[in-house]
Every structure is written in C-alpha cells, then in structure tokens.
Design a protein around this motif. Sequence first.
Motif, PDB file in Angstrom:
ATOM      1  N   PRO A 142      -0.688  14.053  -8.012  1.00 13.87           N
ATOM      2  CA  PRO A 142      -1.897  14.622  -7.403  1.00 13.87           C
ATOM      3  C   PRO A 142      -2.418  13.801  -6.227  1.00 13.87           C
ATOM      4  N   MET A 143      -3.349  14.400  -5.492  1.00 15.18           N
ATOM      5  CA  MET A 143      -3.840  13.791  -4.261  1.00 15.18           C
ATOM      6  C   MET A 143      -5.139  13.017  -4.454  1.00 15.18           C
TER       7      MET A 143
ATOM      8  N   VAL B  39       4.383  14.823   2.865  1.00 12.39           N
ATOM      9  CA  VAL B  39       4.981  14.330   1.631  1.00 12.39           C
ATOM     10  C   VAL B  39       3.924  14.157   0.546  1.00 12.39           C
ATOM     11  N   ARG B  40       2.727  14.626   0.803  1.00 14.48           N
ATOM     12  CA  ARG B  40       1.622  14.594  -0.151  1.00 14.48           C
ATOM     13  C   ARG B  40       1.341  13.180  -0.647  1.00 14.48           C
ATOM     14  N   CYS B  41       1.336  12.232   0.279  1.00 16.42           N
ATOM     15  CA  CYS B  41       1.108  10.846  -0.108  1.00 16.42           C
ATOM     16  C   CYS B  41      -0.361  10.570  -0.349  1.00 16.42           C
ATOM     17  N   ALA B  42      -1.232  11.488   0.067  1.00 16.25           N
ATOM     18  CA  ALA B  42      -2.672  11.373  -0.172  1.00 16.25           C
ATOM     19  C   ALA B  42      -3.345  10.286   0.654  1.00 16.25           C
TER      20      ALA B  42
ATOM     21  N   ASN C 103      -4.508  19.744  -8.035  1.00 21.61           N
ATOM     22  CA  ASN C 103      -4.868  19.670  -6.619  1.00 21.61           C
ATOM     23  C   ASN C 103      -5.840  20.769  -6.244  1.00 21.61           C
TER      24      ASN C 103
ATOM     25  N   GLY D 228     -14.928  12.360   2.421  1.00 20.77           N
ATOM     26  CA  GLY D 228     -14.482  12.837   1.118  1.00 20.77           C
ATOM     27  C   GLY D 228     -13.855  14.219   1.167  1.00 20.77           C
TER      28      GLY D 228
ATOM     29  N   LYS E 258     -11.572  18.294  -6.814  1.00 19.99           N
ATOM     30  CA  LYS E 258     -11.872  17.936  -5.434  1.00 19.99           C
ATOM     31  C   LYS E 258     -12.493  16.543  -5.418  1.00 19.99           C
ATOM     32  N   PRO E 259     -12.251  15.813  -4.353  1.00 17.26           N
ATOM     33  CA  PRO E 259     -12.938  14.519  -4.247  1.00 17.26           C
ATOM     34  C   PRO E 259     -14.432  14.749  -4.075  1.00 17.26           C
ATOM     35  N   LYS E 260     -15.210  13.727  -4.387  1.00 22.25           N
ATOM     36  CA  LYS E 260     -16.655  13.854  -4.173  1.00 22.25           C
ATOM     37  C   LYS E 260     -16.912  13.773  -2.677  1.00 22.25           C
TER      38      LYS E 260
ATOM     39  N   VAL F 164      -6.422  11.694   2.277  1.00 26.89           N
ATOM     40  CA  VAL F 164      -7.556  11.848   1.360  1.00 26.89           C
ATOM     41  C   VAL F 164      -8.246  10.495   1.184  1.00 26.89           C
TER      42      VAL F 164
ATOM     43  N   TYR G 239       5.192  10.522  -4.525  1.00 24.11           N
ATOM     44  CA  TYR G 239       4.151  11.198  -3.736  1.00 24.11           C
ATOM     45  C   TYR G 239       4.094  12.691  -3.938  1.00 24.11           C
ATOM     46  N   VAL G 240       5.294  13.276  -3.765  1.00 25.79           N
ATOM     47  CA  VAL G 240       5.354  14.721  -3.640  1.00 25.79           C
ATOM     48  C   VAL G 240       4.877  15.398  -4.915  1.00 25.79           C
TER      49      VAL G 240
ATOM     50  N   SER H 244      -1.214   3.922  -4.887  1.00 28.03           N
ATOM     51  CA  SER H 244      -2.496   3.409  -5.359  1.00 28.03           C
ATOM     52  C   SER H 244      -2.350   3.074  -6.840  1.00 28.03           C
TER      53      SER H 244
ATOM     54  N   LYS I 179     -17.022   5.416   1.560  1.00 26.03           N
ATOM     55  CA  LYS I 179     -15.858   6.299   1.389  1.00 26.03           C
ATOM     56  C   LYS I 179     -14.854   6.124   2.518  1.00 26.03           C
TER      57      LYS I 179
ATOM     58  N   MET J 129      -5.564  11.997 -10.389  1.00 22.98           N
ATOM     59  CA  MET J 129      -4.526  11.037 -10.766  1.00 22.98           C
ATOM     60  C   MET J 129      -4.778  10.521 -12.187  1.00 22.98           C
TER      61      MET J 129
ATOM     62  N   GLU K  34     -10.319  16.781   2.067  1.00 17.65           N
ATOM     63  CA  GLU K  34      -8.868  16.734   1.858  1.00 17.65           C
ATOM     64  C   GLU K  34      -8.176  17.244   3.113  1.00 17.65           C
TER      65      GLU K  34
ATOM     66  N   ARG L  99       0.820  -1.216   0.000  1.00 16.25           N
ATOM     67  CA  ARG L  99       0.000   0.000   0.000  1.00 16.25           C
ATOM     68  C   ARG L  99       0.852   1.264   0.000  1.00 16.25           C
ATOM     69  N   VAL L 100       1.945   1.216  -0.729  1.00 18.47           N
ATOM     70  CA  VAL L 100       2.768   2.416  -0.840  1.00 18.47           C
ATOM     71  C   VAL L 100       2.142   3.365  -1.857  1.00 18.47           C
TER      72      VAL L 100
ATOM     73  N   TYR M 100      -5.222  17.181   4.355  1.00 20.64           N
ATOM     74  CA  TYR M 100      -3.926  17.875   4.275  1.00 20.64           C
ATOM     75  C   TYR M 100      -4.138  19.351   3.952  1.00 20.64           C
TER      76      TYR M 100
END
Lengths: 295, 332, 444
Positions: B272-273, C369-372, B317, C381, B321-323, C375, B268-269, B219, C7, B278, C383, B216-217, C385
């Motif tokens: 996108p989040m 580190v913005r690994c998300a 980013n 749902g 936005k996520p839902k 999220v 990661y850095v 997705s 979610k 993504m 964010e 799980r490093v 961070y």
Amino acid sequence: MTTTVLYTILSLSGLGAVAAMILYAAAQKFKVYEDPRIDQVEEALPGANCGGCGYPGCRQFAEALVKADDISDYYCPVGGNDTMKEVAQILGREVAEQEPKVAVVRCNGSFQNRKRTSIYEGPSSCAIEASLFGGETDCQYGCLGKGDCVEVCDFEAIFMNEETGLPYVIDDNCTACGACVDACPNNIIELRKRYKKDRKIYVSCVNEDKPAAAKKACQVACIGCNKCVKVCPFDAITLENNLAYIIPDKCKLCRKCVDVCPTNAIAEIGFPPRRNKRRNAKKESADQEQSKNQS
Amino acid sequence: MSNNVLTVSPSPHVYQSTTVRKLMYGVVIALLPTLAWSVVSFGIGAIIVTLVSVISCILFEYLIERFLLKRTPSITDGSAMVTGLLLAFNVPANLPVGIIIIGALVSIGIGKMSFGGLGRNPFNPALVGRVFLLISFPAQMTRWPIPKGFNTSYVNAQTGATPLGMLQEKGEATVSKVMESAPSYGDLFYGQMGGSLGEMAAFALIIGLIILLYMRVISWHIPASIILSTGVFTGILWLVDPTQYADPLFHLLTGGLLLGAIFMATDYVTSPMVPKAMWIYGIGIGVLTVIIRVFGSYPEGVSFAILIMNAFVPLLNRYIKPKRFGEEVQHG
Amino acid sequence: MLKTFTKGGVHPAENKITQDKAIEKAGLPKKVIIPIAQHIGAPSSPVVKKKDQVKAGDVIARSQGFVSSNIHASVSGTVAKVDHVVDASGFKQPCVVINTEDDQWADGIDTSDALVKDIDASAEEIRQKVLEAGIVGMGGATFPSHVKLSIPEGKHVDTLVINGVECEPYLTSDHRVMLERAEEMLVGIRLLMKALGVEKALIGIENNKPDAIAHLNEWLGDDPQIEVYGLKVKYPQGGEKQLINALLDREVPSGGLPLDVGVVVHNVGTALAVYEAVQKNKPLVERVVTVTGPSLTHPTNLLVRVGTPVGELIEAAGGLPEDTGKVVSGGPMMGKALKTLDAPVVKGTSGILVLPQKWAHREKELHCVRCAQCVDACPMGLEPYLLKQLAERERFEDLEKNSVLDCIECGSCSFTCPARLPLVEYIRYGKTNVNQIIRNRKQQ
C-alpha cells in the motif's frame, strides 16, 4: 447404483424447478417497465458511443429521444440524416434535415511555415502545453501539435502528419462528432459544411495578432489585410481581430479569395488544377504543401 | 541577445537523484549480505541456484518484452534481477536447475509481464513463482539441505527438516519436546537451520533491513507491523498454552518471516501507499502467517499471507486516505 | 529541536551560490516592458498612451477593483507603445513599453538612503499607501498586499508572520534583503503590524541563513513584539500554510486562508516595499532579483527596475553561457521556464535561474512503481500518484473528492518521483478543470 443415479437426477431437477419458480416470481415482482421503443431507437443508432450527440452513449441518447416531445434539436452526427429519419419513423415524429459536416483544421503552421522558437518538454498533451505557455512558436493561437485531437477520435479520422507536425482529417472517416473540436485547447478545429467531392475553402489560420507579428511568427498567417473581404462577391467573408473568416453557408466556392490572399492563408482543397496560370510558382509550391497536409 | 532556443517545461526544474534503477539496485545491495552468508553456509548450491534464477529472470523479461510485447526491453531497471534474487532466496539450495527455470518463467511471465510489467502486477512476482513451485513440485521444494559450511557438491547435500517443519510434524508430542531437538536461538540467529536459501540467517537479513532503511528505499512501517503483529499473536498463544505453542522468538527467527517482512512484503508495486494502510497490510500478513503456521496444514505461511494481503492492496489504496493538511477544521 | 512543518517535504540541494554576494544596483535598462497584469486578480487598465512622457514612479495603469493593483513607470522616458508582448507567463500580455531617457523620479518621492524610523501614518493611511504604491506579495504569488491588510468583518488576526524562509534552492534575494536592509525591513514590519493592529510578529527564517538570524536578532535587541525563529531546512517551508504550521502549530483549514487561523503572512521583500511606500513615498518599481546558475560567470543579487528584460540581467551577471538550455523565472521548484529572454522582470520575480543544457531536461518517464515517495513528500497529505492518474483520465469529480484543490503545486511530488512522472503537471491540469467545474456549478 441405478437408484443413486435416479435420485440424483430427480433431486437436481427438483432443485432446478424450484429455483426457476423463484426466479420467475422475482422477475415478475421486480419488473421495471421500459419503453420498448428505447431498444428500437438504440438499434437504429450507430452504437459508436462517441458522445457526439452530447449524451454519454447511444443508450442514453435513445432514452432522451424517446422522452423528448420534439426531436428536431437532437442529432446524431455519426449516423447523419438517414439515422435520424429512421429514428423519427420509429417515434412517429418530425426531424429536421441537417447538412453534413466535416472537421477542418484551421492552421497551416507546419515546421516549414512556422519557426520553432522554443522547445516544449513535458507531458505530450496539448491541454497541458497550452496551460503552460503559448506554444513552441511565436504564434500562440495555432496548432500545438501534441495530438489531443487524435487521441479523442473514435473513428480513426484524424492523424498527425509527421512531416508538418499538424493533424490532418480523413474526410471519409470523419463523422463530425465534434470530439476533436472540444479537445483542442486552442479551438483550431471547426466543423464546416461538407461540400460536393469534399471540396473546401477556408481560412487556415486563427492568429489574431497584428499583421507584422503574425507574419513574423508564421509565413502563412492571415494578416487581416481585408483583400479577400473586398473581392468576395457573396459577402461571405468577415474580418475580426485581424483575422478573416469564411462563412460556410454563404461561400459558393468561387475561389476568388484564394487568388488575392498575399500569404496563402486561405486553403483550397479538392479542386481540379486550374487552367489559367495566374498564380506564381511560389504560391503553387505552398499550395501543394497545404493539400499534402490536408489529404 | 543570444539565439539559443530555450527549453520550456512545467516546474519543477530540478529532481532528486533517486531513480527506479537506483532503488532496485539498493534492494540488490541489501540482499548481498544474505547471499554471501548463504554461499558460506550452503556452498556451491547457493551460487548455482542464485545465478540460474537471476539469469533466467532477466532473460525471460528480455524475451517477453522484445518478442511478445514488442517494446524496448527494460531489463536494466534492475527489477528482474531483484525478482530473480528473491526467487532464489525462497527455494532450497539444491533445487534442480530445470525447476528453477520454470519458477523464473512463472515469476516473470505470469507474475509480472502478463499484467504489463513493472508497476502493474498485483502480486509479488517472486512469490507467485515460489508458490507455483511449492504446489507443483512439493517433494523437491521441501527437501532442505542442512547448512554445514561450504559444500562443493550440488546434488548430494545432506538434507533435513526445517524447525517449523519439525513443529508441524510433532504429532502428539509437546512443543518443549520438539524444542529439545530444534536448533538453539543462537543457531537460528546465525542461520544454522534447514530452510530456503536466503531465509535462515536472521542477522544478515537485519543488516539488509538497515541498508534499506538507510538508503530510504523502504519505510519502516511494513517490516515493523509484520514483526510486531507476529510477535504479539504468537506471544498470546504461547502465554495461553506454552506446551502447545512455540514462543514468539522462535516464530520470528524461523522460516521466511524476516525475509518476507523485510524484502517480500515491502515490494513497492504490491504494497500500500499510505502508512495507515501499511499497518493494516503488515498486521494482516503477520496474523495470516501465524494462522497458517499454527492452525494450517503447511508448516510455513509467509508466502501465502503476503499473496493474500497483496490482493487487498488495491482496496486499501482506495479506501484508506492519508490525513490531509487542514482536514480537522472543517471549513464552510 | 528546531521547528518545521509536520507533513511531507523534500530536501532539494540548496545551491545558494549567491548568498555572499552583496546586492548590486543594476544599470538603467534601455527600455522597460511593464505588463499591466503583474498580480493575481483583475488586470489594471493603462492610463498612458504612445508618446506620453513619464517619470519613474508615475502611475501608468490603475487598479480595477479591490483585488487589483496599481502599476508605476519604473524609469523616466517616453512610452514607446502599449501592446501585447510575450512575458514570463509565456503568453502575449498587454504591456506598456517605455524607452528610458534619463533618471528622473516623480515629485514627492524620497530616493535618499536616510532611514525614517518614526511611524506617523495611521493604520488607514498605511493601507492607502500600500494600495497606492501597487505593492503585491513579492515572494512570487503576487497577491495584492492591501487586500491582506484589510481584515474582513468577523475575522480576528493575532499574529503577523514574516516569511524569510526562502526555501527555493538557488534564490538568495530575501536573504540579502534581511542582511543589508534589515533596519528598513523592520520598520516595514512595524508598519504592517500597525495596519493590522496586531501585537505580535514572527519572522521565520530557515536555519541555513544563520547570519540573517543573528543580524536581525542584533537589530531587534529584546523587542518583545517581534521574534525571529530559525527553522529546520525543508522545502516547501515558504508556503504560507507550511510556515504557519511550522511557527505556530496551526493548520489552515482546507480551502481556507491564513486569516481563518488568525494569521497574516507577508514576505520580507514586501515588508521592505511597505517601508519604502509609507516612509519614502516610493511605489514598487524596483526589487532585488537573484541572477544565478551553475555556469554563469558572475552570479549575483541585483536591485533592478520592474520591466527590465531578463536578458539584460543575464548580461549583468556575465552573459548567457554557451551551454544554456533553460532560463527560469523564479526558483527551480516552482519557477516558470521562459520562452524568450525579452520577457521582463515583474514584481513577483525573485530570481532568474540559468540552467545548462545537461540539467534542462527531464529523464524519460517510466511507469509508476507505486513506491509511495510522492505520498511521503506531499506537504498537504495528498496522494499525487492517484491525482495524476485521475487527471490523465479526466475524472474530475473523483479528483475533487480526493482534495485536488488543496494542492499548493510546490512540485515536491515531481521532484521526488523515481519514475520521473509528471505528477504536479497533471495535477495542475486537473485543478484548472475542477475549478472550472466548480465555477460552472456555482453559476447554475
């Protein structure tokens, strides 16, 4: 060869001239009229953009000043009376002179005076600590010591004292902009009248607990004993919720209250050492500590 | 009652065991199969390049943090090691040591530390280093040793072109002509082709992907979107004119596509989040890669594509936005 | 395929070390400290004064307004003082302190164990009893229950959801209630259904409690009205919105209440309290509390009187271990760390968790580190961070735009963050400020 150079120069200057004309026309057409006095007023202001006047920055304050009919309610704490006089001159209006003020930290709950009964762990922010619980000591009114006030100060006028864990104000740098007053979640910091030679007399405590609880939590807490109220010849001290408060306008710095306070909760700063030895040794040491915090 | 002084802190009071360090070492572990295969295929060169790159990356990070930024060095978090490995994977296995050190300095110094260190850099540091080297030392960076079993000599490796290079240089010849001389799919899958140190062995990279997903490093969204979009785009081109354009499988297995999709784009850095973002990011990388490969003057475009899409990440980013939960039903 | 919410969500180690420990009745405390604000809403006003004699079950503070609740004496004895005492919130709150003298109950309270199954009370009477008995949500939110039973004009409720999820690690009090007090609880559920006028009740239980699911099913037989659902284990399934989402696949709209999707949610503990209030005339003065922790010698589930100092419960569980670093009231994900062991158990205290020194501290925070992962983990749902960055910079308007008020403060983001950032901590701070701004705006 020479013709190439010539044509280049000519065409480029022509292009420049055309562009200049377009720009000039646009500048004329879309010109926004702005009161020239705004610039003048802004020039007179300190330019610190600290927000102490209640506006986001000096420019906005200048706009507000120019727009206002009566500017006596407006005050720039950083520039003080001199700046306001200058502004009044530019605008041709009257301005009321205000007393200079200075920020005062009303808590003396240093590590020595106030025992830590729990350890806070989390973001180093007074605001967050205050939303979580009453602080690491048994006094939930006093300084939390995470330095939110230091963070917001634009003038390097307030610092955390590592030894005591309390903030102290550098009077010379303090402009009384009030940023630290707003930042403190426990409302410990007060803007008080600035006396001659930066002398100060104030109750260095905001604890509203009952006497026993207050004293147990902190050695130098105000226990609301009423002694200072009685001794004050100028009616300058009030007592509410077990807490004494010295009204700056009435106080004449006679220091009688300091002598009667049983817990040394009243701070006395900037005075020369006294000749009469009315105070005992213990009191003296406590005083030294206090002045160490403060200056 | 006991006089224990209790700690008071905001909830939650328990944490997942995952830390940044663990995630970074997870990436290192996932890179090991590829590294092992590279050593087997390229020999001593792979070892030297990797060691020099990793050590100089860690050293530069230490020196910069210690003496320039004047803070406690954070080299133990493993991110410098990951950058070092990825930089090594992106260069030929016989690159002169001096050039590798320059690459490491650019990666860490310009790519990462100039922005403030881990978490603040907008571009993938290893790719910044790689692209810098590619532009500054084009000759050395495009002299690919041929993987011919363990080679004990560092400099005297036999060199050759990459399959994508052959495609680029084809001139007037048709793709099928080039394909005849190119390695077979089996060879491509096992990394029997010219290329950078860590980009050739598809199977080792896929093992790495499985490790990353299992731990799980990362997705799956970014690798999947890059591979899919590349496949679809090249597939369309191939269907339009098979004599002009190579088939999708060829594009997927050659060059740095898998390395980029699995290890570089998922950094990661600089990625996108939000899953939706993504996808856009991944598709952008896929499409740009194909455009650069097929229509551009460079034979390979994954590095450039990733760097270009890195630049879009802050924008993605911000606007994607996520839902939110309960968003559909608007409440008065 | 087991149901769960759609979610986010995380999987903290369950550590339900007390799940096989039967509920023990705790001894009477020497004194109880009863805060007069144990619920969300207006604090009650005390009706006793120093030196008054009270019996267990007597009202000591009356509710003030609709969203408020009565407070009852939990022991019989003399009122020692009405004063400010530091409670679980970490602040000094007005409390009534009672010195225990004997074990008498106020008149009309049935303290026997006999099960009263027949429901005589009308819906209105049930609501009235719930109000009188001072029942609040016992899952931890402590929202006054009678409010949730009064359906406002124009709203329609079709389903009652009973929350037996207990998704917090360590806690087992609801689990034990479902095993040992199932019959009473089921009567309580029927009472709640009658008060709401609904035909359908769903009990949601996470699949890590198969014994509770089996036990309840056994008692229910083939009751067509009440159904038990096993749910896939995932935190924070016990959040109302998540539970409704898991059981009924309905999403409570942003800023809305379960009522908006025709659902009312009550905790199993609340159902039991409703049974006692209506059938036994017994107000809410005791509750089951899990006392647990990795280094406690006798972690257990205790039936304790409200107002018992936490220290006494820990004594009953084998005493405070040497290595204690933190004591949490509630579960490890959302519970509050206590400042002092003199803080009392309140109506919403579902557990006391004693954490050793080595687990009491958070690792050093690094840069994001913005690994998300936050999220991914957020069940709403959001964010986290971003919200944290905005809260840190005090950009409250942007916070509002990014739906910060939807945050349920479950702590999944902070739990999962590999850089150990204090995410939910800052978000909470941001929420408080945004709420303040909205209040100011409304006033204008």
